[in-house]
Design an enzyme around this catalytic site. Structure first.
Site, PDB file in Angstrom:
ATOM      1  CE  LYS A 204      -4.447  -1.679   1.434  1.00 59.46           C
ATOM      2  NZ  LYS A 204      -5.575  -1.601   2.326  1.00 59.46           N
ATOM      3  NE  ARG A 238      -8.208  -7.762   0.037  1.00 60.51           N
ATOM      4  CZ  ARG A 238      -7.737  -6.972  -0.921  1.00 60.51           C
ATOM      5  NH1 ARG A 238      -6.734  -6.155  -0.681  1.00 60.51           N
ATOM      6  NH2 ARG A 238      -8.294  -6.987  -2.133  1.00 60.51           N
TER       7      ARG A 238
HETATM    8  C1  9MG Z   1     -10.473  -4.802  -1.026  1.00 52.87           C
HETATM    9  N1  9MG Z   1      -9.464  -4.295  -0.105  1.00 52.87           N
HETATM   10  C2  9MG Z   1      -8.417  -3.477  -0.405  1.00 52.87           C
HETATM   11  N2  9MG Z   1      -7.719  -3.206   0.697  1.00 52.87           N
HETATM   12  C3  9MG Z   1      -8.325  -3.857   1.714  1.00 52.87           C
HETATM   13  C4  9MG Z   1      -8.096  -3.964   3.089  1.00 52.87           C
HETATM   14  O1  9MG Z   1      -7.109  -3.306   3.670  1.00 52.87           O
HETATM   15  N3  9MG Z   1      -8.921  -4.714   3.831  1.00 52.87           N
HETATM   16  C5  9MG Z   1      -9.967  -5.379   3.251  1.00 52.87           C
HETATM   17  N4  9MG Z   1     -10.763  -6.105   4.060  1.00 52.87           N
HETATM   18  N5  9MG Z   1     -10.244  -5.308   1.951  1.00 52.87           N
HETATM   19  C6  9MG Z   1      -9.439  -4.564   1.207  1.00 52.87           C
END
Ligand code: 9MG
Length: 263
Positions: A204, A238
């Site tokens: 990110k 994730r």
């Molecule tokens: C779809 N998406 C993109 N970034 C995310 C994040 O940090 N958490 C979750 N649950 N979905 C995300």
């Protein structure tokens, strides 16, 4: 949780898995590397992303979910804010709804309740198109926690039991670098909500801002942050880079579990 974006415009893997065969191969690879969930998305939620129509989103995700359900042994998650996509994805084989909008769209909470799906309630201030323009909080930790608590209570009232809920503070969704760091420093405050904590930090832009790194060079800060999150009690990470993330998670988990030992 491995990320599978079937989108032309996602910030990191946009356009890579548009062909079903490529998407399936990537999902298989992530599963082989240790992913237990695959998060399938058909609408980019990166800052500034334009919304896509319901039909376009369905056309992107449904054929992939059907094939994953037939051919892989893992939990399939649908990354969507739209009630109709939630319903159709569940019929196609998904069992988790990952909603960055925490079921705030009209009809979303009813759709989630009817399908019997597990739900990840993520916090977002604003909407993807404009959320990074001027994020503002008096106390980011207290406000994000209170907002998630309000969504948990809304779900309980709608008949979605606590056992089906996960929470996520939404790193990068309507937050400055300082807001993100404050949340990451106090993930224990979200573990206290009593639902498993899911966290997404993979590649990110906070790492771009903090370290001046382009997307392709954010692996190390992504896995370090994943390990620190596990140490604070996070349950699911994730990630795009599944192999490295699984190694970081397993190491942090072993250290976390040794806390309670007496020898
Ligand atoms: C779809 N998406 C993109 N970034 C995310 C994040 O940090 N958490 C979750 N649950 N979905 C995300």
């Amino acid at each position: 949780m491995g990320i599978l974006n079937i989108t032309p415009d996602s910030f990191s893997d946009g356009g890579l898995w548009l062909e079903p065969a490529q998407a399936l191969a990537q999902a298989r690879q992530m599963q082989a590397e240790g992913a237990r969930l695959i998060d399938v998305g058909g609408e980019s939620t990166r800052p500034g992303a334009a919304p896509v129509s319901e039909q376009e989103e369905l056309d992107r995700v449904v054929p992939i979910i059907e094939r994953l359900a037939r051919e892989l042994d893992c939990v399939i998650s649908i990354d969507t804010m739209k009630p109709a996509v939630m319903r159709t994805a569940m019929k196609a084989g998904a069992s988790l709804i990952n909603d960055v909008n925490a079921l705030r769209a009209d009809g979303a909470i009813e759709a989630a309740a009817e399908t019997g799906a597990a739900v990840c309630l993520m916090h977002m201030q604003g909407e993807p198109r404009s959320m990074q323009e001027a994020p503002r909080y008096r106390d980011v930790l207290a406000e994000v926690r209170a907002a998630l608590l309000e969504r948990i209570e809304a779900c309980l009232s709608a008949g979605i039991p606590r056992a089906r809920l996960l929470v996520d503070p939404g790193i990068g969704f309507g937050k400055s670098l300082e807001h993100n760091l404050r949340l990451l420093a106090r993930l224990d405050a979200f573990v206290d909500l009593g639902c498993p904590l899911l966290l997404g930090v993979s590649r990110k832009s906070l790492f771009g801002k903090l370290l001046g790194l382009p997307v392709a060079e954010r692996l190390v800060p992504s896995v370090v942050t994943a390990a620190l999150a596990i140490q604070q009690g996070a349950a699911i990470i994730r990630a795009h880079d599944v192999r490295a993330t699984v190694q970081a998670v397993q190491t942090a988990l072993a250290i976390r579990e040794a806390r309670g030992e007496s020898h």
